[in-house]
Design a protein around this motif. Structure first.
Motif, PDB file in Angstrom:
ATOM      1  N   ILE A 289       0.870  -1.187   0.000  1.00 19.79           N
ATOM      2  CA  ILE A 289       0.000   0.000   0.000  1.00 19.79           C
ATOM      3  C   ILE A 289       0.902   1.230   0.000  1.00 19.79           C
ATOM      4  CG2 ILE A 289      -1.792   1.292   1.239  1.00 19.79           C
ATOM      5  CD1 ILE A 289      -2.646  -1.376   2.511  1.00 19.79           C
ATOM      6  N   PRO A 290       0.874   2.014  -1.087  1.00 23.11           N
ATOM      7  CA  PRO A 290       1.748   3.193  -1.144  1.00 23.11           C
ATOM      8  C   PRO A 290       1.315   4.267  -0.143  1.00 23.11           C
ATOM      9  CG  PRO A 290       0.682   2.740  -3.286  1.00 23.11           C
ATOM     10  CD  PRO A 290       0.034   1.852  -2.276  1.00 23.11           C
ATOM     11  N   LYS A 291       2.290   4.929   0.458  1.00 25.33           N
ATOM     12  CA  LYS A 291       1.978   6.061   1.347  1.00 25.33           C
ATOM     13  C   LYS A 291       1.464   7.226   0.496  1.00 25.33           C
ATOM     14  CE  LYS A 291       6.184   6.405   3.114  1.00 25.33           C
ATOM     15  NZ  LYS A 291       7.078   5.317   2.815  1.00 25.33           N
ATOM     16  N   ASN A 292       0.579   8.062   1.041  1.00 23.28           N
ATOM     17  CA  ASN A 292      -0.024   9.161   0.269  1.00 23.28           C
ATOM     18  C   ASN A 292       1.003  10.115  -0.335  1.00 23.28           C
ATOM     19  OD1 ASN A 292      -2.562   8.250   0.638  1.00 23.28           O
ATOM     20  ND2 ASN A 292      -3.008   9.585   2.397  1.00 23.28           N
ATOM     21  N   ASP A 293       2.081  10.379   0.451  1.00 18.91           N
ATOM     22  CA  ASP A 293       3.098  11.334  -0.019  1.00 18.91           C
ATOM     23  C   ASP A 293       4.340  10.618  -0.557  1.00 18.91           C
ATOM     24  OD1 ASP A 293       4.071  10.280   2.277  1.00 18.91           O
ATOM     25  OD2 ASP A 293       4.730  12.179   3.141  1.00 18.91           O
ATOM     26  N   LEU A 294       4.135   9.411  -1.037  1.00 19.94           N
ATOM     27  CA  LEU A 294       5.228   8.534  -1.498  1.00 19.94           C
ATOM     28  C   LEU A 294       6.242   9.247  -2.390  1.00 19.94           C
ATOM     29  CD1 LEU A 294       5.998   5.385  -1.734  1.00 19.94           C
ATOM     30  CD2 LEU A 294       4.928   5.541  -3.967  1.00 19.94           C
ATOM     31  N   LEU A 295       5.743  10.061  -3.321  1.00 16.74           N
ATOM     32  CA  LEU A 295       6.634  10.634  -4.339  1.00 16.74           C
ATOM     33  C   LEU A 295       6.701  12.160  -4.264  1.00 16.74           C
ATOM     34  CD1 LEU A 295       5.531   8.263  -7.241  1.00 16.74           C
ATOM     35  CD2 LEU A 295       7.578   8.080  -5.817  1.00 16.74           C
ATOM     36  N   LYS A 296       6.342  12.707  -3.105  1.00 14.62           N
ATOM     37  CA  LYS A 296       6.356  14.162  -2.931  1.00 14.62           C
ATOM     38  C   LYS A 296       7.757  14.730  -3.230  1.00 14.62           C
ATOM     39  CE  LYS A 296       5.034  17.691   0.309  1.00 14.62           C
ATOM     40  NZ  LYS A 296       5.219  18.076   1.670  1.00 14.62           N
ATOM     41  N   ASN A 297       7.792  15.778  -4.031  1.00 14.41           N
ATOM     42  CA  ASN A 297       9.054  16.436  -4.417  1.00 14.41           C
ATOM     43  C   ASN A 297       9.999  15.544  -5.228  1.00 14.41           C
ATOM     44  OD1 ASN A 297       8.094  18.651  -3.116  1.00 14.41           O
ATOM     45  ND2 ASN A 297       9.384  18.408  -1.306  1.00 14.41           N
ATOM     46  N   ARG A 298       9.491  14.473  -5.782  1.00 10.07           N
ATOM     47  CA  ARG A 298      10.308  13.613  -6.641  1.00 10.07           C
ATOM     48  C   ARG A 298      10.018  13.974  -8.098  1.00 10.07           C
ATOM     49  NH1 ARG A 298      13.370  11.138  -2.732  1.00 10.07           N
ATOM     50  NH2 ARG A 298      12.456   9.301  -1.802  1.00 10.07           N
ATOM     51  N   THR A 299      11.056  14.086  -8.893  1.00 14.20           N
ATOM     52  CA  THR A 299      10.866  14.277 -10.331  1.00 14.20           C
ATOM     53  C   THR A 299      11.052  12.935 -11.019  1.00 14.20           C
ATOM     54  OG1 THR A 299      11.723  16.534 -10.213  1.00 14.20           O
ATOM     55  CG2 THR A 299      11.708  15.486 -12.387  1.00 14.20           C
TER      56      THR A 299
ATOM     57  N   VAL B  38       0.619   5.190 -15.590  1.00 16.82           N
ATOM     58  CA  VAL B  38       1.729   5.264 -14.623  1.00 16.82           C
ATOM     59  C   VAL B  38       2.032   6.723 -14.283  1.00 16.82           C
ATOM     60  CG1 VAL B  38       4.216   4.836 -14.335  1.00 16.82           C
ATOM     61  CG2 VAL B  38       2.732   3.040 -15.275  1.00 16.82           C
ATOM     62  N   ALA B  39       2.066   7.579 -15.301  1.00 15.17           N
ATOM     63  CA  ALA B  39       2.354   9.002 -15.069  1.00 15.17           C
ATOM     64  C   ALA B  39       1.300   9.618 -14.147  1.00 15.17           C
ATOM     65  CB  ALA B  39       2.403   9.742 -16.403  1.00 15.17           C
ATOM     66  N   ILE B  40       0.036   9.327 -14.392  1.00 11.64           N
ATOM     67  CA  ILE B  40      -1.038   9.887 -13.552  1.00 11.64           C
ATOM     68  C   ILE B  40      -0.930   9.343 -12.120  1.00 11.64           C
ATOM     69  CG2 ILE B  40      -3.556   9.936 -13.213  1.00 11.64           C
ATOM     70  CD1 ILE B  40      -3.786  10.032 -16.332  1.00 11.64           C
ATOM     71  N   ALA B  41      -0.609   8.063 -12.000  1.00 10.96           N
ATOM     72  CA  ALA B  41      -0.461   7.475 -10.652  1.00 10.96           C
ATOM     73  C   ALA B  41       0.700   8.126  -9.895  1.00 10.96           C
ATOM     74  CB  ALA B  41      -0.241   5.965 -10.764  1.00 10.96           C
ATOM     75  N   TYR B  42       1.812   8.357 -10.581  1.00  9.96           N
ATOM     76  CA  TYR B  42       2.950   9.012  -9.918  1.00  9.96           C
ATOM     77  C   TYR B  42       2.564  10.425  -9.465  1.00  9.96           C
ATOM     78  CZ  TYR B  42       6.273   5.343 -11.390  1.00  9.96           C
ATOM     79  OH  TYR B  42       6.953   4.165 -11.554  1.00  9.96           O
ATOM     80  N   ALA B  43       1.849  11.149 -10.328  1.00 15.83           N
ATOM     81  CA  ALA B  43       1.406  12.504  -9.957  1.00 15.83           C
ATOM     82  C   ALA B  43       0.467  12.444  -8.756  1.00 15.83           C
ATOM     83  CB  ALA B  43       0.727  13.170 -11.153  1.00 15.83           C
ATOM     84  N   LYS B  44      -0.407  11.458  -8.745  1.00 12.23           N
ATOM     85  CA  LYS B  44      -1.357  11.299  -7.627  1.00 12.23           C
ATOM     86  C   LYS B  44      -0.612  11.154  -6.295  1.00 12.23           C
ATOM     87  CE  LYS B  44      -4.989   8.283  -5.909  1.00 12.23           C
ATOM     88  NZ  LYS B  44      -5.776   7.066  -6.113  1.00 12.23           N
ATOM     89  N   TYR B  45       0.522  10.474  -6.336  1.00 18.27           N
ATOM     90  CA  TYR B  45       1.312  10.271  -5.117  1.00 18.27           C
ATOM     91  C   TYR B  45       2.371  11.359  -4.925  1.00 18.27           C
ATOM     92  CZ  TYR B  45      -1.215   6.053  -4.147  1.00 18.27           C
ATOM     93  OH  TYR B  45      -2.225   5.171  -3.841  1.00 18.27           O
ATOM     94  N   GLY B  46       2.191  12.498  -5.624  1.00 14.47           N
ATOM     95  CA  GLY B  46       2.973  13.691  -5.305  1.00 14.47           C
ATOM     96  C   GLY B  46       4.115  14.021  -6.234  1.00 14.47           C
ATOM     97  N   ALA B  47       4.374  13.168  -7.230  1.00 14.84           N
ATOM     98  CA  ALA B  47       5.543  13.419  -8.086  1.00 14.84           C
ATOM     99  C   ALA B  47       5.306  14.566  -9.061  1.00 14.84           C
ATOM    100  CB  ALA B  47       5.906  12.166  -8.870  1.00 14.84           C
TER     101      ALA B  47
END
Ligand code: NDP
Length: 247
Positions: free
Chosen positions: A5-15, A29-38
Motif C-alpha cells: 500500500i503506497p503512502k499518500n506522499d510517497l513521491l512528494k518532491n520527486r521528479t 503510470v504518469a497519472i499514478a505518480y502525480a497522484k502520489y505527489g511526483a
C-alpha cells in the motif's frame, strides 16, 4: 508486493520521467505518480496526447506535469543530452526514469520482416533506452535510492514465432537492465528493475491481437501498483529484479 500500500506522499518532491506517457500504460503510470505527489515529466512523440495527460493531472489537483515532445526514433545523442540539460536546469533532481515507450512493429516471420521496420523498432525499443539512460545517469545518481524501470514482455524471455524485432528488442531490454543493475551496484544507490506488465488493454495490445475481446484484459490502471512499488524509496534493496505486474 501483493499487499503493498503506497503512502499518500510517497513521491512528494520527486521528479520522474516517463516515456510514452501520452497513452496506454505510460499514461496510467504518469497519472499514478502525480497522484502520489511526483512532479512528472511526460515524454512522447505526440504533443496533443501529452497535453491531454497534463490537463488530466491538473484537473485532479496533482502537482503540475511537464510535456516533453521527443521522437525516440532519433539516434542523435545530442538530442538526448539536450533533454537531460532541460531537466537539470528546471526540476528537482531527477529521481526516477520509466522506460515505457515501445513499438510493436510487424507480426511477421524473420524471412518476411521489413528491414526498415526492424531498424525503427530496435531504435525506439532498445537504442533510445540506452541513449536516454546514458544522458540521464549523472542526474539519477545524485539521488539516494533513485529508480530506473524498464518494460519487458513475455516474449523478452522466450522467443515466439512472428514477434520479430519486438521480441528481440525485449530480450535486449532485459539484457540492458541486468547489465546496468550489476554496474550500478558498484557505482551508486540507483535501483534498476524490469516490469513485465502482462496482457493489458491498450492500442498496442489491440494491434497485436485484433480478434481479442479487449474487455477480457485488465486496464492500464490495474498494473500501476508495481510501478509505484519500484519507485518507493523504502524498497532500497530491490535491484536487478524482473517483476510480473499481474502476479
Ligand atoms: P501503447 O501503444 O498504448 O503506448 C506506447 C507509447 O509509446 C505511446 O505513448 C506512444 O506514443 C509511445 N511511442 C511509440 N513510439 C514512440 C517514439 N518514436 N517516440 C516517443 N514515444 C513513442 O502501448 P502500451 O501502453 O501497451 O505499451 C507500453 C509498454 O508496455 C511497451 O513497452 C510495451 O512493449 C509494453 N507491454 C505492453 C503489453 C500490453 O499488453 N499492452 C504487454 C507487455 C509489454 P504515441 O501514442 O504518440 O504513438
Amino acid at each position: 508486493m501483493k499487499n503493498y500500500i503506497p503512502k499518500n506522499d510517497l513521491l512528494k518532491n520527486r521528479t520522474i520521467l516517463v516515456t510514452g506517457a501520452g497513452a496506454g500504460i505510460g499514461k496510467a503510470v504518469a497519472i499514478a505518480y502525480a497522484k502520489y505527489g511526483a512532479q512528472v515529466i511526460l515524454l512522447g512523440r505526440t504533443a496533443d496526447k501529452l497535453q491531454a495527460v497534463c490537463h488530466q493531472i491538473q484537473a485532479a489537483g496533482y502537482p503540475a506535469a511537464t510535456p516533453v515532445v521527443f521522437d525516440l526514433n532519433s539516434n542523435c545523442y545530442a538530442d538526448y543530452v539536450a533533454v537531460a540539460t532541460q531537466i537539470e536546469n528546471n526540476f528537482y533532481p531527477l529521481y526516477g526514469l520509466v522506460h515505457n515507450a515501445g513499438l510493436l512493429g510487424e507480426r511477421k516471420s524473420v524471412g518476411e520482416y521489413s528491414p526498415e521496420v526492424w531498424a525503427e523498432v530496435m531504435q525506439v525499443n532498445v537504442n533510445a533506452q540506452f541513449l536516454l539512460t546514458r544522458a540521464l545517469l549523472p542526474l539519477l545518481r545524485k539521488n539516494e535510492n533513485g529508480s530506473v524501470i524498464f518494460t519487458s514482455s513475455n516474449v523478452g524471455i522466450q522467443g515466439r514465432a512472428n514477434w520479430g524485432a519486438y521480441c528481440v528488442s525485449k530480450f535486449a531490454t532485459e539484457g540492458l537492465a541486468q547489465l546496468l543493475a550489476d554496474e550500478e551496484k558498484q557505482l551508486s544507490s540507483l535501483r534498476i528493475n524490469t516490469i513485465n506488465p502482462g496482457r493489458v488493454r491498450t492500442a498496442m495490445r489491440a494491434q497485436a491481437y485484433p480478434d481479442e475481446d479487449p474487455m477480457s484484459l485488465v486496464s492500464p490502471q490495474e498494473v500501476v501498483l508495481t510501478y509505484l512499488y519500484l519507485m518507493d524509496g523504502d524498497n532500497s534493496g530491490i535491484t536487478g529484479q524482473r517483476i510480473n505486474a499481474q502476479n
